[in-house]
Scaffold this active site. Structure first.
Site, mmCIF file in Angstrom:
data_model
loop_
_atom_site.group_PDB
_atom_site.id
_atom_site.type_symbol
_atom_site.label_atom_id
_atom_site.label_comp_id
_atom_site.label_asym_id
_atom_site.label_seq_id
_atom_site.Cartn_x
_atom_site.Cartn_y
_atom_site.Cartn_z
ATOM 1 N N THR A 9 75.843 -101.312 -9.209
ATOM 2 C CA THR A 9 76.993 -100.739 -8.499
ATOM 3 C C THR A 9 76.851 -99.228 -8.322
ATOM 4 O OG1 THR A 9 78.184 -100.730 -10.615
ATOM 5 C CG2 THR A 9 78.672 -102.527 -9.081
ATOM 6 N N GLY A 10 76.199 -98.548 -9.269
ATOM 7 C CA GLY A 10 75.982 -97.114 -9.100
ATOM 8 C C GLY A 10 75.076 -96.826 -7.919
ATOM 9 N N THR A 64 77.998 -106.363 -12.788
ATOM 10 C CA THR A 64 78.222 -105.011 -12.257
ATOM 11 C C THR A 64 76.881 -104.332 -11.995
ATOM 12 O OG1 THR A 64 78.324 -104.053 -14.483
ATOM 13 C CG2 THR A 64 80.416 -104.757 -13.498
ATOM 14 N N LYS A 106 81.520 -90.478 -12.032
ATOM 15 C CA LYS A 106 81.963 -91.868 -12.070
ATOM 16 C C LYS A 106 82.566 -92.189 -13.430
ATOM 17 C CE LYS A 106 77.787 -93.028 -10.938
ATOM 18 N NZ LYS A 106 76.525 -93.678 -10.510
#
Length: 273
Positions: free
Chosen positions: A217-218, A214, A180
């Protein structure tokens, strides 16, 4: 005419009291793709989007009992792992993995929270690398996690170095790696898929500008990949759809007090509308 079995995915991860990451994010992703979600909790955390305040690991025996109970009744189409915390829990998960050799596994090697809290004990990194990561269908490290798994110190400074990092990790583990690239200020956002013996594939989506959060999000990305694998999608298609899902989440954030959350905006799998 008999109906096809409803797709099922299992998440093995920690619980996030703020609801944005971990088990909660995984179950939300499964639901958004129409997949029934089962869970096995590895740890309880006291956290919100601003940080992790406390972590209490589950005992290996209760983790084992959760896994056995789920496997006894549900036809699992995919498994996703997140926060595993310590060597004893990793050993239980690795043992469970051996009972499901044909089921695709998405392993998110969660190590350190964005806030800096350690989510994997140092001694457990090598146990994960030896016993679990080589069994994955795909692993989804971010750049700091990939650097740590390789025992390196310097993060890649550009996309070419990111390619080299992903290739080294793939060659070491002999599994597919989705590296990522969120730590790069690339626009559009770049992730990199490397499968053993194959050239890297760059996967780009337009970067969402200034989302309110965020957080998680992973977790959601790995869970969305698992959901699509449970639906019978090939790996690359599952990853593309998962990336589109993350764009959807980041495009629908809203304030919820001091925190921000992902709004309950309907997601349409398989549609670019």
């Amino acid at each position: 005419m008999a109906l096809a079995p409803h797709p099922v995915a299992l998440t093995i991860a920690g619980s996030d009291s703020g609801g944005g990451a971990g088990i909660q994010a995984d179950l939300r992703a499964f639901r958004d793709f129409g997949v029934h979600g089962c869970s096995a909790i590895t740890a309880i955390t006291a956290q919100n989007p601003h940080g992790v305040r406390a972590i209490q690991a589950a005992e290996p025996e209760i983790l084992r009992a959760q896994l056995e109970a789920v496997a006894e009744d549900f036809a699992l189409g995919a498994v996703k792992t997140g926060m595993l915390l310590n060597e004893r829990l990793i050993a239980e998960v690795a043992n469970f993995r051996r009972t499901l050799p044909a089921v695709p596994w998405v392993i998110d090697p969660v190590m350190i929270a964005t806030s800096g809290a350690r989510l994997l004990e140092p001694a457990a990194i090598r146990r994960m690398e030896a016993d679990l990561l080589p069994t994955a269908t795909v692993i989804t490290p971010n750049i700091p996690e990939a650097v740590a798994l390789l025992g390196e110190s310097a993060a890649p400074a550009d996309v070419e170095a990111m390619h080299a990092l992903a290739i080294r990790l793939t060659e070491r583990l002999q599994v597919a790696v989705l590296l990522k690239g969120g730590h790069f200020a690339e626009a559009p956002a770049l992730d990199l898929l490397v499968q053993p013996g194959c050239a890297p594939i760059e996967l780009r989506e337009e970067r969402v500008q200034a989302p309110l959060t965020t957080h998680g999000t992973g977790c959601a990305l790995a869970a969305a990949i698992a959901a699509n694998l449970a639906l019978g999608q090939p790996l690359l298609a599952a990853i593309r759809e998962a990336k589109r899902y993350i764009v959807h989440l980041l495009s629908h954030t809203q304030s919820a007090g001091r925190a921000a959350v992902y709004a309950q905006a309907p997601f349409q799998p398989g549609s670019r509308s």
